[in-house]
Design a protein around this motif. Structure first.
Motif, PDB file in Angstrom:
ATOM      1  N   ALA A  95       0.837  -1.147  -0.037  1.00 24.75           N
ATOM      2  CA  ALA A  95       0.032   0.080  -0.020  1.00 24.75           C
ATOM      3  C   ALA A  95       0.901   1.342  -0.071  1.00 24.75           C
ATOM      4  O   ALA A  95       1.731   1.172   0.704  1.00 24.75           O
ATOM      5  N   ARG A  96       0.571   2.200  -0.964  1.00 28.55           N
ATOM      6  CA  ARG A  96       1.392   3.517  -0.744  1.00 28.55           C
ATOM      7  C   ARG A  96       1.207   4.152   0.355  1.00 28.55           C
ATOM      8  O   ARG A  96      -0.075   4.061   1.146  1.00 28.55           O
ATOM      9  N   LEU A  97       1.941   5.158   0.856  1.00 29.54           N
ATOM     10  CA  LEU A  97       1.767   5.781   1.954  1.00 29.54           C
ATOM     11  C   LEU A  97       1.879   7.373   1.977  1.00 29.54           C
ATOM     12  O   LEU A  97       2.705   7.774   1.055  1.00 29.54           O
ATOM     13  N   TRP A  98       0.833   7.926   2.439  1.00 26.54           N
ATOM     14  CA  TRP A  98       0.825   9.339   2.518  1.00 26.54           C
ATOM     15  C   TRP A  98       0.930   9.926   3.959  1.00 26.54           C
ATOM     16  O   TRP A  98       0.103   9.303   4.707  1.00 26.54           O
ATOM     17  N   VAL A  99       1.846  10.854   4.525  1.00 25.84           N
ATOM     18  CA  VAL A  99       1.924  11.214   5.915  1.00 25.84           C
ATOM     19  C   VAL A  99       1.231  12.610   5.977  1.00 25.84           C
ATOM     20  O   VAL A  99       1.441  13.635   5.250  1.00 25.84           O
ATOM     21  N   GLU A 100       0.214  12.758   6.868  1.00 22.44           N
ATOM     22  CA  GLU A 100      -0.862  13.825   7.146  1.00 22.44           C
ATOM     23  C   GLU A 100       0.016  14.824   7.588  1.00 22.44           C
ATOM     24  O   GLU A 100       0.742  14.579   8.618  1.00 22.44           O
ATOM     25  N   ASP A 101      -0.259  16.061   6.955  1.00 25.35           N
ATOM     26  CA  ASP A 101       0.165  17.342   7.652  1.00 25.35           C
ATOM     27  C   ASP A 101       1.822  17.380   7.898  1.00 25.35           C
ATOM     28  O   ASP A 101       2.367  18.298   8.826  1.00 25.35           O
ATOM     29  N   MET A 102       2.649  16.665   7.292  1.00 25.97           N
ATOM     30  CA  MET A 102       4.044  16.449   7.445  1.00 25.97           C
ATOM     31  C   MET A 102       4.792  16.171   5.967  1.00 25.97           C
ATOM     32  O   MET A 102       4.310  15.264   5.358  1.00 25.97           O
TER      33      MET A 102
END
Length: 201
Positions: free
Chosen positions: A137-144
């Motif tokens: 799964a691809r990963l996106w870090v919220e607000d950073m």
């Protein structure tokens, strides 16, 4: 379409009464468009879209915003809009991720927060021989913009194969891998299936 046409078209896909947390409405955004404040209008439309559950904001909305962001050369904004398109197509999982500290992990550099990393996840599947089977799964870090080793953040995951993630539930603990070792652990916060498989409200 050029940028103002794309943004105007996207604004038509959001209900008129929709407002941001600061009570900015679609009408307000159209005022910015009239005055050629395209970046502001784009940012506010993203905020409007982010404030609503996945099935309520159509794929076309995010596609138009992605096109506009690309024309404006706003890389992070473009990446985010494309990411939201992926969430609608493949489903999305929000989780509280803690990376292992540098001393205990192979990775020595921060991970990018903008959805480029595709780590493997142990979500409870077994291989035919009984060993651990991982799912990507691809990963996106919220607000950073990035996450340091040992750091903790809320992340968003977009499964490569959504059907493998159907059993995942809030509260479940999963582990992140970039190789055979554990790179981090995450607790599932929310699970949203692909929009096409979601029941109509």
């Amino acid at each position: 379409m050029d940028v103002p046409e794309l943004l105007e078209s996207a604004s038509l896909l959001v209900p008129e009464e929709t407002a941001t947390e600061n009570d900015i409405t679609v009408r307000d955004i159209r005022d910015y468009l009239v005055h050629d404040e395209w970046e502001i209008a784009l940012g506010l439309l993203e905020e409007l879209g982010d404030g609503h559950p996945l099935p309520l904001v159509p794929l076309a909305f995010w596609e138009k915003l992605a096109d506009a962001a690309e024309q404006l050369r706003l890389e992070r904004s473009s990446a985010w809009c494309h990411w939201r398109c992926s969430e609608i197509r493949n489903g999305a999982i929000r989780a509280d991720l803690t990376l292992r500290p540098t001393a205990d992990a192979r990775r020595t550099t921060p991970i990018s927060g903008a959805g480029v990393l595709r780590p493997m996840w142990d979500i409870g599947h077994l291989s035919p021989t009984g060993g651990r089977a991982v799912s990507i799964a691809r990963l996106w870090v919220e607000d950073m913009p990035s996450l340091e080793s040992g750091g903790r953040a809320t992340v968003r995951l977009v499964p490569l194969t959504p059907s493998q993630w159907k059993h995942v539930q809030p509260g479940q603990l999963i582990t992140m891998h970039e190789d055979q070792t554990v790179a981090g652990t995450a607790v599932i916060l929310e699970v949203h299936g692909p929009a096409t498989t979601m029941p109509a409200e």
